[in-house]
Enzyme design. Structure first.
Site, short mmCIF file in Angstrom:
data_model
loop_
_atom_site.label_atom_id
_atom_site.label_comp_id
_atom_site.label_asym_id
_atom_site.label_seq_id
_atom_site.Cartn_x
_atom_site.Cartn_y
_atom_site.Cartn_z
N ALA A 10 67.13 39.21 45.24
CA ALA A 10 67.74 38.35 44.22
C ALA A 10 67.35 38.71 42.79
O ALA A 10 67.85 38.10 41.85
CB ALA A 10 67.36 36.89 44.48
N ASP A 58 58.35 41.71 50.91
CA ASP A 58 59.11 42.94 51.13
C ASP A 58 59.79 42.80 52.48
O ASP A 58 59.13 42.56 53.49
CB ASP A 58 58.15 44.13 51.13
N TYR A 151 71.86 57.12 54.43
CA TYR A 151 72.32 55.89 53.76
C TYR A 151 73.60 55.39 54.42
O TYR A 151 73.72 54.20 54.73
CB TYR A 151 72.56 56.13 52.26
N PRO A 181 81.05 46.32 49.24
CA PRO A 181 81.49 46.80 47.93
C PRO A 181 81.52 48.31 47.84
O PRO A 181 80.76 49.01 48.52
CB PRO A 181 80.42 46.24 46.97
N GLY A 182 82.39 48.79 46.97
CA GLY A 182 82.37 50.19 46.58
C GLY A 182 81.40 50.37 45.43
O GLY A 182 80.31 49.78 45.41
N LEU A 183 81.78 51.15 44.44
CA LEU A 183 80.90 51.45 43.31
C LEU A 183 80.72 50.23 42.40
O LEU A 183 81.68 49.74 41.82
CB LEU A 183 81.47 52.62 42.51
N VAL A 184 79.49 49.75 42.30
CA VAL A 184 79.16 48.60 41.46
C VAL A 184 78.10 49.06 40.46
O VAL A 184 77.08 49.64 40.84
CB VAL A 184 78.60 47.42 42.30
#
Length: 251
Positions: A10, A58, A151, A181-184
């Site tokens: 967050a 973590d 990844y 999402p794609g590219l953010v």
């Protein structure tokens, strides 16, 4: 009474944008992250809108995950929505020269971390026969691109886990869905390129990438549907992006 939402990862990017929007919408928030200073700053800023709890751990540390969630005060102990957002990319190298430590980090954070947090939160949802889990995936979980190897594998795993959770939790009345999402434009590429800001910035130049607030708005739409509706799988790209390797750039 407003729903209580737990958000992992967050303190930056998509997770932070979700926290900011959901605070304005008056959801009670449990913000999770590794950086206590950022958690403190978010709590100070967002507490003017809603009740905020923060827990520092973590997601790779199974014991820390379970201990932190078990330690929540009673006012935040009923988690109605879980947003599994924590995730990272490390390196962008050909398979044969990629760093095994990078592989471990991606599998531990993107896959095992999601599993640990979900497992810690699920018992109360099962007991109530209600709850909503949103898994933040990636278009990398829908296709494989050069040098994406592990990844992409980690995000394909998120896609499979999302589907498996939806099937296995159906009998308990729990909604499960993913947003891919794609590219953010976030700190994502800076982490992937290990602090090489110049290289990271080039990823988002010459076209209009998605913004973190775009994904936050979509996640809010997903969780605010009537309970009879479950948006199970949603892929989101910018208008300029057709695939992981095809992006319309005006150079």
């Amino acid at each position: 009474m407003s729903k209580t939402v737990l958000i992992t990862g967050a303190t930056s990017g998509i997770g932070k944008a979700i926290a900011q929007l959901f605070a304005q919408k008056k959801y009670k928030l449990i913000l999770c992250g590794r950086r206590q200073d950022r958690l403190d700053g978010l709590k100070e800023t967002l507490s003017k809108h809603t009740a905020i709890a923060t827990i520092n751990f973590d997601v790779r540390d199974r014991k820390a995950v379970f201990d932190a969630i078990a330690s929540l005060p009673k006012a935040f102990s009923t988690i109605e929505v879980l947003v599994n957002n924590a995730g990272n990319a490390h390196g962008l190298e050909l398979f044969d020269v990629a760093d095994i430590d990078d592989w471990d980090a991606m599998l531990d954070i993107n896959v095992k971390g999601l599993l640990y947090v979900s497992k810690a939160v699920l018992p109360q949802m099962i007991e109530r026969k209600s709850g909503h889990i949103i898994n933040i995936g990636s278009t990398a979980g829908k296709e494989v691109y050069p040098k994406g190897n592990v990844y992409c594998a980690s995000k394909h795993a998120v896609d499979a886990i999302n589907q498996a959770m939806r099937i296995d939790l159906n009998e308990h009345g729990i909604r499960v869905g993913a947003v891919h999402p794609g590219l953010v434009e976030t700190e994502f590429s800076e982490v992937r390129f290990k602090g090489d800001t110049e290289r990271a910035n080039k990823v988002y130049q010459g076209y209009r990438p998605l913004k973190p607030e775009d994904i936050a708005d979509i996640v809010h739409f997903v969780i605010s549907r009537p309970y009879r509706i479950n948006i199970a799988d949603l892929v989101v790209m910018s208008t300029d992006q057709a695939s992981s390797t095809i992006v319309k750039k005006d150079l």
